[in-house]
Design a protein around this motif. Structure first.
Motif, PDB file in Angstrom:
ATOM      1  N   THR A 211     -30.850 -27.107  12.785  1.00  0.00           N
ATOM      2  CA  THR A 211     -29.554 -27.081  14.038  1.00  0.00           C
ATOM      3  C   THR A 211     -29.882 -27.094  15.311  1.00  0.00           C
ATOM      4  O   THR A 211     -30.995 -27.800  15.244  1.00  0.00           O
ATOM      5  N   VAL A 212     -28.570 -28.339  16.309  1.00  0.00           N
ATOM      6  CA  VAL A 212     -29.071 -28.877  16.724  1.00  0.00           C
ATOM      7  C   VAL A 212     -28.747 -28.383  18.480  1.00  0.00           C
ATOM      8  O   VAL A 212     -27.546 -27.201  18.085  1.00  0.00           O
ATOM      9  N   SER A 213     -29.552 -28.371  19.260  1.00  0.00           N
ATOM     10  CA  SER A 213     -28.561 -28.216  20.067  1.00  0.00           C
ATOM     11  C   SER A 213     -28.117 -29.234  20.801  1.00  0.00           C
ATOM     12  O   SER A 213     -28.828 -30.066  21.203  1.00  0.00           O
ATOM     13  N   SER A 214     -26.800 -29.219  21.225  1.00  0.00           N
ATOM     14  CA  SER A 214     -26.218 -30.179  21.392  1.00  0.00           C
ATOM     15  C   SER A 214     -25.089 -30.094  22.719  1.00  0.00           C
ATOM     16  O   SER A 214     -24.339 -29.291  22.745  1.00  0.00           O
ATOM     17  N   GLN A 215     -25.623 -30.738  23.943  1.00  0.00           N
ATOM     18  CA  GLN A 215     -24.753 -30.574  25.766  1.00  0.00           C
ATOM     19  C   GLN A 215     -23.127 -31.031  25.322  1.00  0.00           C
ATOM     20  O   GLN A 215     -22.166 -30.418  25.927  1.00  0.00           O
ATOM     21  N   THR A 216     -22.849 -31.716  24.118  1.00  0.00           N
ATOM     22  CA  THR A 216     -21.719 -31.983  23.715  1.00  0.00           C
ATOM     23  C   THR A 216     -21.173 -30.612  23.623  1.00  0.00           C
ATOM     24  O   THR A 216     -19.644 -30.360  23.451  1.00  0.00           O
ATOM     25  N   ILE A 217     -21.260 -30.304  22.382  1.00  0.00           N
ATOM     26  CA  ILE A 217     -20.497 -28.587  22.157  1.00  0.00           C
ATOM     27  C   ILE A 217     -20.810 -27.960  22.728  1.00  0.00           C
ATOM     28  O   ILE A 217     -19.934 -27.317  22.750  1.00  0.00           O
ATOM     29  N   ALA A 218     -21.628 -27.909  24.442  1.00  0.00           N
ATOM     30  CA  ALA A 218     -21.858 -26.980  25.202  1.00  0.00           C
ATOM     31  C   ALA A 218     -20.486 -27.412  26.104  1.00  0.00           C
ATOM     32  O   ALA A 218     -19.787 -26.129  26.499  1.00  0.00           O
ATOM     33  N   ASP A 219     -20.058 -28.118  26.800  1.00  0.00           N
ATOM     34  CA  ASP A 219     -19.288 -28.881  27.242  1.00  0.00           C
ATOM     35  C   ASP A 219     -17.737 -28.786  26.564  1.00  0.00           C
ATOM     36  O   ASP A 219     -16.623 -27.761  26.130  1.00  0.00           O
ATOM     37  N   ILE A 220     -17.796 -28.787  25.033  1.00  0.00           N
ATOM     38  CA  ILE A 220     -16.350 -28.580  24.873  1.00  0.00           C
ATOM     39  C   ILE A 220     -15.992 -27.084  24.734  1.00  0.00           C
ATOM     40  O   ILE A 220     -15.156 -26.797  24.476  1.00  0.00           O
ATOM     41  N   ARG A 221     -17.436 -26.242  24.535  1.00  0.00           N
ATOM     42  CA  ARG A 221     -17.147 -25.018  23.956  1.00  0.00           C
ATOM     43  C   ARG A 221     -16.222 -24.218  25.347  1.00  0.00           C
ATOM     44  O   ARG A 221     -15.918 -23.080  25.318  1.00  0.00           O
ATOM     45  N   SER A 222     -17.041 -24.589  26.400  1.00  0.00           N
ATOM     46  CA  SER A 222     -16.871 -24.459  27.617  1.00  0.00           C
ATOM     47  C   SER A 222     -15.332 -24.554  27.776  1.00  0.00           C
ATOM     48  O   SER A 222     -14.669 -23.837  28.692  1.00  0.00           O
ATOM     49  N   ASP A 223     -14.815 -26.128  27.886  1.00  0.00           N
ATOM     50  CA  ASP A 223     -13.222 -26.240  27.675  1.00  0.00           C
ATOM     51  C   ASP A 223     -13.053 -24.442  27.495  1.00  0.00           C
ATOM     52  O   ASP A 223     -11.770 -24.571  27.888  1.00  0.00           O
ATOM     53  N   LEU A 224     -13.111 -24.727  25.602  1.00  0.00           N
ATOM     54  CA  LEU A 224     -12.082 -23.707  24.921  1.00  0.00           C
ATOM     55  C   LEU A 224     -12.547 -22.565  25.595  1.00  0.00           C
ATOM     56  O   LEU A 224     -11.042 -21.562  25.664  1.00  0.00           O
ATOM     57  N   LEU A 225     -13.572 -21.920  25.765  1.00  0.00           N
ATOM     58  CA  LEU A 225     -13.308 -20.477  27.170  1.00  0.00           C
ATOM     59  C   LEU A 225     -12.357 -20.521  27.668  1.00  0.00           C
ATOM     60  O   LEU A 225     -11.499 -19.979  28.251  1.00  0.00           O
ATOM     61  N   ALA A 226     -12.376 -21.582  28.727  1.00  0.00           N
ATOM     62  CA  ALA A 226     -11.397 -22.067  29.611  1.00  0.00           C
ATOM     63  C   ALA A 226     -10.145 -22.024  29.628  1.00  0.00           C
ATOM     64  O   ALA A 226      -9.177 -21.599  30.070  1.00  0.00           O
TER      65      ALA A 226
END
Length: 356
Positions: free
Chosen positions: A87-102
């Motif tokens: 399991t990786v903690s990724s800023q890229t994934i966090a940014d994309i998931r934020s984009d998804l919520l928006a």
């Protein structure tokens, strides 16, 4: 004279002949065979090594960079398709998931606006232009949402998770972890190879072929693969012969695909590989088991009545079962094969007692 044929004994009676009844033969499990024609196989013996089946091995990378939070498997572990390896903690994934919520919120808002404008237009309160604009805004919001969802899907990340930045690296196949190059806390990029997972149900046995033997080895030939370190063998067919000879080694490579249901053949294991290069019919041959050495001569023990007589023979071609006889024995003569060493031992004892 025996059986209407004349034989010349090669040794004095005490030295090379011994009596053994049929009952003694049975008790000692001495096998008696008849000398005659046989097929002699010319075998080529090659050295090889068990390798991973590269067609069924997968190098696993993280599709995004980040920090490794957890490693769930070790080298040698069996894994199933879809199982989480790390399991990786990724800023890229966090940014994309934020984009998804928006994007999801924008779709919700656009749908509400569309439904309101549609109702107002149907009630002739607002202009059609406002309704069509709202419809267009909804479609654009849905396209944007779909784009973000596809982006997450392409990275192998779910559209929802326990953590916004969490990214699970999963095994794409059933197999064994054959290489692990990652540890907790490590910073990784999207090009780092972290694991190798291999399906060991089949493996490759790769052999080295010297230049003089290259024309002997062909695709489709049956070979026997034997483990050098323990008692195991398997039969397979040559699946591939390289078309190039190494500049330094002056050797070529051939490959056999072996079924490996019990995981007997492990990558790195040295093996001996035998293949039949030719087969010849010979008019007279004896079993390899029947050949013994007596008084520095190669002999077989011919059976004449109740006697065994040591017969010096000259051998020609041989394989692991039969040897061609050029001189010293006639077709149709019986001889001791299996457990013939017992006769040699008895002759040795008789010779020793005679000397006393």
């Amino acid at each position: 004279v025996y059986d209407n044929k004349s034989y010349t004994f090669a040794y004095k009676q005490v030295e090379g002949r011994i009596s053994m009844s049929d009952k003694q033969l049975t008790l000692n499990a001495v096998e008696v065979l008849t000398a005659g024609p046989a097929k002699i196989k010319s075998t080529l013996k090659l050295l090889g090594e068990i390798k991973l089946n590269a067609d069924k091995s997968v190098q696993i990378v993280s599709r995004v960079g980040g920090i490794v939070e957890k490693v769930s498997v070790n080298a040698g572990d069996n894994v199933r398709k879809g199982q989480v390896l790390a399991t990786v903690s990724s800023q890229t994934i966090a940014d994309i998931r934020s984009d998804l919520l928006a994007a999801q919120k924008r779709v919700g808002l656009a749908r509400t606006t569309y439904e309101r404008e549609k109702q107002l237009w149907e009630e002739k309160i607002s202009a059609q232009q406002d309704y069509l604009q709202a419809q267009n805004d909804l479609q654009e919001a849905e396209i944007n949402l779909s784009r973000v969802q596809q982006k997450l899907g392409a990275l192998g990340a779910g559209t929802s998770g326990t953590g916004q930045a969490r990214y699970d690296i999963r095994s794409p196949i059933d197999g064994v972890v054959t290489l692990k190059k990652v540890s907790q806390g490590q910073v990784i990029s999207d090009i780092d190879s972290l694991f190798e997972v291999s399906d060991l149900s089949t493996v490759w046995a790769e052999m080295t072929i010297y230049a003089k033997d290259i024309n002997t080895v062909k695709s489709g030939q049956q070979v026997t693969v034997k483990a050098a370190a323990f008692d195991a063998n398997a039969v397979g067919k040559i699946a591939y012969v390289s078309s190039l000879v190494g500049e330094q080694s002056r050797t070529a490579m051939a490959r056999v695909v072996l079924n490996n249901p019990n995981k007997t053949w492990l990558p790195g294991l040295p093996v001996n590989i035998e293949l039949t290069s030719s087969e010849a019919d010979v008019p007279l041959a004896v079993s390899i088991e029947g050949i013994q050495s007596l008084n520095e001569e190669t002999v077989v023990f011919g059976r004449y009545g109740s006697y065994f007589e040591a017969r010096p023979i000259k051998l020609g071609r041989k394989d692991d079962k039969y040897a061609e006889v050029l001189e010293g024995l006639n077709a149709g003569e019986k001889y001791a094969a299996g457990n013939s060493y017992l006769i040699k031992a008895d002759i040795g004892k008789a010779g020793a007692s005679h000397e006393h």
